[in-house]
Write an enzyme that holds these catalytic residues in place. Structure first.
Site, mmCIF file in Angstrom:
data_model
loop_
_atom_site.group_PDB
_atom_site.id
_atom_site.type_symbol
_atom_site.label_atom_id
_atom_site.label_comp_id
_atom_site.label_asym_id
_atom_site.label_seq_id
_atom_site.Cartn_x
_atom_site.Cartn_y
_atom_site.Cartn_z
ATOM 1 N N ASP A 186 4.673 3.506 1.393
ATOM 2 C CA ASP A 186 3.789 4.336 0.566
ATOM 3 C C ASP A 186 4.603 5.173 -0.428
ATOM 4 O O ASP A 186 5.774 5.467 -0.170
ATOM 5 C CB ASP A 186 3.022 5.347 1.428
ATOM 6 C CG ASP A 186 2.095 4.685 2.414
ATOM 7 O OD1 ASP A 186 1.732 3.527 2.189
ATOM 8 O OD2 ASP A 186 1.748 5.353 3.409
HETATM 9 N N1 URA Z 1 3.013 3.547 7.736
HETATM 10 C C1 URA Z 1 2.524 4.389 6.813
HETATM 11 O O1 URA Z 1 1.560 5.110 7.067
HETATM 12 N N2 URA Z 1 3.122 4.415 5.599
HETATM 13 C C2 URA Z 1 4.193 3.675 5.285
HETATM 14 O O2 URA Z 1 4.707 3.772 4.171
HETATM 15 C C3 URA Z 1 4.690 2.803 6.258
HETATM 16 C C4 URA Z 1 4.077 2.756 7.484
#
Ligand code: URA
Length: 248
Positions: free
Chosen positions: A115
């Site tokens: 993310d």
């Molecule tokens: N889980 C999440 O919530 N975000 C990420 O970037 C990776 C795993």
């Protein structure tokens, strides 16, 4: 081979022009000239359109009658900072992980995503089969995240995360969870999951009515982040590639 536009799906497709230029034998302009001049064959037939889509695994490409030398495989590990998108180009011009890469690595594909607000390990490679395998849910490659939650998380809640928690797209698979730091709980723990659902760790913590303040991917399989500085990359060692099922 596909004319005009790529078919849907995750095949390792590239335009013929790009395949030639990426093979390191000349620029894109030169590649177009060679293709137009009838020097390139796909599956035994001369193709003069540089914009046809070819499948790197299925199509046989020859230049002047010789099979195109396959690219050397490259595997790099990037310590993605928070505040970068895992995408090639953003219509809103936000920073992307490709802004962190030197020109010679810009053609690599990212293996999975983190993310915008997540930092940590991301692999990039030109080995498309490896990338597909690593992101295939059936392979269950473990990924470990360091989580800082907005409040202390109780032992019972950690057990819930371990055994599986109901999310809107179904229950999560069992996870390995370890509290980090002092006993008594400060909301910091490591969690290893073997799925790659969208925003999975954040949603697991939100299902406990807490929020994620900080999320760092600290390991992919046995490969830990170590002292790789934020925003920097290094090549994976041969052993690391083999452990993850690449090379070969
Ligand atoms: N889980 C999440 O919530 N975000 C990420 O970037 C990776 C795993």
């Amino acid at each position: 081979m596909h004319i005009n536009k790529p078919p849907p799906g995750n095949r390792p497709l590239k335009t013929l022009e790009r395949v030639l230029s990426k093979a390191g034998i000349g620029s894109r302009t030169e590649a177009r000239t060679w293709i137009g001049g009838g020097r390139v064959q796909v599956n035994g037939r001369v193709v003069r359109d540089p914009d046809v889509w070819v499948d790197l695994e299925l199509d046989r490409i020859e230049f002047d009658g010789k099979p195109l030398r396959s690219e050397q495989r490259v595997y790099v590990l990037l310590h993605k900072p928070a505040g970068y998108l895992t995408t090639y180009r953003d219509p809103q011009s936000r920073p992307t992980i490709y802004d962190l890469l030197p020109d010679r690595e810009r053609h690599l594909v990212h293996v999975g995503r983190l993310d915008f607000d997540t930092s940590g390990l991301l692999i990039l490679t030109n080995d498309t089969q490896f990338a597909e395998r690593m992101t295939n849910p059936e392979y269950h490659i473990p990924k470990t995240y360091l989580v800082e939650a907005s409040r202390p998380i109780t032992d019972d809640e950690l057990d819930v995360l371990r055994s599986g928690i109901e999310l809107r797209d179904g229950p999560t698979r069992p996870a390995r969870v370890e509290r980090v730091g002092e006993s008594g709980g400060n909301g910091v723990f490591e969690i290893t999951i073997t799925e790659g659902r969208n925003r999975q760790v954040r949603r697991m913590v939100e299902a406990l009515d807490a929020k994620v303040l900080k999320l760092v991917r600290v390991a992919i399989g046995p490969i830990r982040i170590g002292d790789l500085p934020v925003g920097k990359m290094r090549e994976l060692t041969g052993d690391e590639v083999v452990v993850l099922g690449g090379g070969g």
